[in-house]
Design a protein around this motif. Structure first.
Motif, PDB file in Angstrom:
ATOM      1  N   PHE A 185      -2.990   0.596   4.444  1.00 33.04           N
ATOM      2  CA  PHE A 185      -4.346  -0.023   4.244  1.00 33.04           C
ATOM      3  C   PHE A 185      -5.508   0.832   4.622  1.00 33.04           C
ATOM      4  CE2 PHE A 185      -7.453  -2.529   6.915  1.00 33.04           C
ATOM      5  CZ  PHE A 185      -8.201  -3.351   5.990  1.00 33.04           C
ATOM      6  N   GLN A 186      -5.109   1.404   5.868  1.00 33.67           N
ATOM      7  CA  GLN A 186      -6.158   2.230   6.548  1.00 33.67           C
ATOM      8  C   GLN A 186      -6.796   3.457   5.668  1.00 33.67           C
ATOM      9  OE1 GLN A 186      -7.679   1.900   9.410  1.00 33.67           O
ATOM     10  NE2 GLN A 186      -8.681   3.739   9.663  1.00 33.67           N
ATOM     11  N   VAL A 187      -5.699   4.009   5.043  1.00 31.51           N
ATOM     12  CA  VAL A 187      -5.962   5.075   3.942  1.00 31.51           C
ATOM     13  C   VAL A 187      -6.745   4.787   2.874  1.00 31.51           C
ATOM     14  CG1 VAL A 187      -4.853   7.009   2.693  1.00 31.51           C
ATOM     15  CG2 VAL A 187      -4.072   6.282   4.860  1.00 31.51           C
ATOM     16  N   LYS A 188      -6.172   3.732   2.299  1.00 32.19           N
ATOM     17  CA  LYS A 188      -7.028   3.249   1.251  1.00 32.19           C
ATOM     18  C   LYS A 188      -8.475   2.977   1.434  1.00 32.19           C
ATOM     19  CE  LYS A 188      -7.212  -0.633  -2.089  1.00 32.19           C
ATOM     20  NZ  LYS A 188      -7.268   0.020  -3.580  1.00 32.19           N
ATOM     21  N   CYS A 189      -8.591   2.297   2.506  1.00 32.97           N
ATOM     22  CA  CYS A 189     -10.216   1.873   2.959  1.00 32.97           C
ATOM     23  C   CYS A 189     -10.990   2.834   3.391  1.00 32.97           C
ATOM     24  CB  CYS A 189     -10.012   0.641   3.790  1.00 32.97           C
ATOM     25  SG  CYS A 189      -9.375  -0.668   2.949  1.00 32.97           S
ATOM     26  N   PHE A 190     -10.369   3.726   4.344  1.00 34.49           N
ATOM     27  CA  PHE A 190     -11.136   4.930   5.072  1.00 34.49           C
ATOM     28  C   PHE A 190     -10.746   6.115   5.153  1.00 34.49           C
ATOM     29  CE2 PHE A 190     -10.906   0.624   7.525  1.00 34.49           C
ATOM     30  CZ  PHE A 190     -12.306   0.213   7.434  1.00 34.49           C
TER      31      PHE A 190
END
Length: 650
Positions: A226-231
């Protein structure tokens, strides 16, 4: 979860960046504020009205272009002021710190004026010339502005500044830009201090999409994805531990042995917003395709569109299979019905339940348990796809449709071509229901969706829809029929449009068979519709429905109806009684007429005359062409004969 910024295009939907309009009373420091922000120097000479001013792109972290528009409050420039306010992404309203009357004018004139003009953008209230206010009269900005902000919720923030002393000048336009890129109002209820329902629903959908193993929690690996996708950056193991610890300290149920729960996920976002880090939540929302209204952006809905008004839109088999699966997934008590609470759960990841408003709220049959059967559920989706295909696909995506959005719907062949080919491949048919007042139109629609007969007549001038699946005897299949009731007062307005009948597969004309004036009015409507179809090329099959068959017919009813139906070349009137539940297979007969679009098309006297004229002209042209051909052949034969004669004589 770490924070991150959004791109200009995804944040504002405007490649030109953010447009901030500065307004307020004369001599409240508007122009000095703008020049100082742009040039970083206090101006000695300021023109009465500045041209549009562009701030340097690197002035703020988002690196999104900011254009500031100066305005004049003089009456002669009123038109220009209104024009600029209507184009604003945000409005900065100024008052002079040393002139309390200019502050009063915000709540007595400027803010009410923005509402009157329906300028629905964030407002930043700015007190200019802070250096001129006497130190011996300290003012609490929060105390002064709190009542105004309570009354005018569109105010995003308030700030005081001094262009002369360079106090909080860049902050003014940073807050304005931030209010556009990362607005608070769609996400958070300031009064209740909670996430707004639409924000909760969007975050719930995002949580479900990221919960790949569907165990109701985001594991460390899922959190990292999730973190990689968004940020575009991974979380270190220590950071994941830290995030979960923060949640668990405040909310025990926010974390379980499988990871971060939905409750914890929502708590984190509320925490970010409370701490002023709205950009974090907005970045997440925009990465998953949401706009500032927390709906899916248009670029997420790539759909095949109609090219002609006589085409319609239907769900594909792929979408229908998905919906059948969804029905049984949310029918948790396995009673074959989606009740109100189950439907609300189904749409808990959509901005709202789309069927809580007209025309969907009363269009489908309810079961004895007060919910929707599978047929009723699929019928409502068919109706929404017919009337508003973009919204239908949007809601399919909200509830979990994973295929490409264009694979969910198909555009049907033109009705005009269906008539030529004498067949159709549609599965959803729309029937326009015409008829005078008290003819029995509403009773017919109600009976179609299983509502009991009501003796009392209730006048209504609105259009209504009823939709249901209709069994096809001997075929083992079902077709979806949409009945659209056209009130008597709406017929003239409808037929004023050239393409009024383009969306219609069948038109029926309901009359009270016990009342001669009702028959006469229905006949007039039939003639008007037939004439309109002949004139525009949107001819439709028509059926006459003799309602209230339980009453005695008027004296010449049989002769009149036989004459009209024979003259116009359509089927004899179909007798029905909604009171007795005797429908003469009317709904199957409507479907049959729709499946044979070249039949049951009425002809008016004028239409017959035109056809006879065209036949005569075509026949005459044929005779002329045959005669011309004979003449040409004869001339050729004569030339051959003459040539031979000359040859023999020589």
């Amino acid at each position: 979860m770490a924070g991150g910024g959004a791109s200009a295009s995804s944040a504002t939907g405007n490649a030109a960046g953010v447009r901030i309009v500065v307004a307020g009373d004369a001599k409240t420091g508007k122009s000095s504020l703008i020049v100082t922000a742009a040039a970083e120097n206090f101006p000695t000479n300021v023109p009465p009205l500045l041209p549009p001013t562009r701030l340097p792109e690197d002035i703020y972290p988002d690196r999104i272009p900011v254009t500031i528009i100066d305005t004049s409050s003089s009456p002669q420039n009123r038109g220009r002021l209104v024009e600029e306010l209507m184009k604003a992404d945000a409005v900065v309203l100024t008052y002079a710190c040393d002139r309390p009357e200019t502050l009063d004018r915000l709540s007595t004139f400027w803010l009410p004026e923005l509402r009157r003009l329906e300028v629905k953008v964030p407002v930043i209230v700015v007190g200019c010339m802070l250096d001129k206010r006497a130190d011996q009269h300290p003012v609490s900005l929060e105390q002064v502005m709190s009542p105004i902000m309570q009354q005018f919720r569109e105010i995003e923030t308030c700030i005081e500044c001094s262009a002369l002393n360079h106090i909080q000048i860049p902050e003014v336009f940073y807050y304005a830009q931030k209010a556009v890129l990362h607005p608070t109002s769609p996400l958070f209820d300031q009064e209740q201090q909670v996430l707004k329902p639409r924000c909760v629903k969007a975050l719930k959908r995002i949580f479900i999409l990221c919960d790949h193993d569907r165990d109701g929690a985001l594991s460390d690996a899922e959190l990292n994805d999730f973190q990689v996708k968004c940020f575009n950056a991974p979380l270190q193991p220590s950071e994941i531990v830290g995030v979960k610890r923060v949640v668990q300290e405040k909310l025990r149920e926010g974390v379980n042995d499988r990871g971060l729960t939905l409750t914890g996920f929502l708590f984190l976002h509320a925490l970010f917003i409370e701490k002023g880090r709205l950009e974090t939540t907005w970045t997440v929302l925009r990465k998953f395709g949401y706009n500032n209204k927390i709906r899916l952006r248009d670029d997420q809905l790539s759909l095949p569109m109609k090219s002609y008004p006589d085409q319609s839109v239907e769900l594909t088999n792929e979408a229908m299979e998905f919906l059948r699966g969804i029905f049984f997934t949310y029918d948790v008590d396995c009673d074959g019905t989606l009740r109100t609470n189950e439907l609300e759960d189904l749409f808990s990841t959509a901005p709202e339940n789309p069927w809580n408003e007209p025309p969907y709220d009363c269009a489908a049959e309810k079961t004895a348990l007060g919910g929707l059967s599978l047929d009723g559920f699929l019928s409502l989706w068919a109706l929404m796809t017919l009337l508003d295909p973009i919204r239908s696909v949007e809601n399919l995506i909200y509830i979990g449709y994973g295929g490409d959005s264009s694979s969910a719907i198909r555009v049907t062949r033109r009705r005009r071509l269906d008539r030529k080919k004498q067949q159709t491949d549609r599965t959803v048919y729309q029937c326009f229901v015409f008829g005078p007042k008290e003819a029995g139109k509403s009773a017919l629609l109600n009976s179609f969706i299983g509502r009991p007969f009501v003796e009392e007549y209730v006048p209504d001038t609105d259009e209504h829809y009823a939709v249901n699946a209709v069994d096809q005897p001997g075929q083992g299949t079902k077709k979806t029929l949409v009945l659209r009731e056209i009130p008597e007062e709406g017929v003239k307005k409808l037929l004023s449009r050239k393409d009024a009948l383009a969306e219609c597969d069948v038109a029926i004309f309901v009359h009270d068979s016990s009342c001669e004036p009702s028959w006469q009015k229905a006949t007039e409507m039939l003639l008007d519709v037939a004439s309109h179809g002949e004139a525009t090329g949107y001819e439709v099959p028509c059926l006459i429905v003799a309602a209230k068959d339980d009453l005695d017919p008027y004296l010449t009813e049989i002769q009149d109806s036989t004459r009209v139906s024979q003259d116009m070349g359509i089927e004899a009137p179909i007798p029905i009684s909604t009171k007795l539940g005797d429908f003469s297979n009317i709904f199957q007969r409507i479907i049959s007429a729709a499946e044979h679009p070249h039949l049951s098309i009425p002809e008016t006297a004028a239409g017959k005359s035109r056809k006879q004229y065209h036949r005569f002209v075509n026949r005459s042209l044929m005779f002329v062409s045959v005669g011309a051909a004979v003449a040409i052949v004869g001339l050729a034969a004569y030339r051959v004969y003459a040539a031979r004669k000359n040859a023999s004589s020589s």
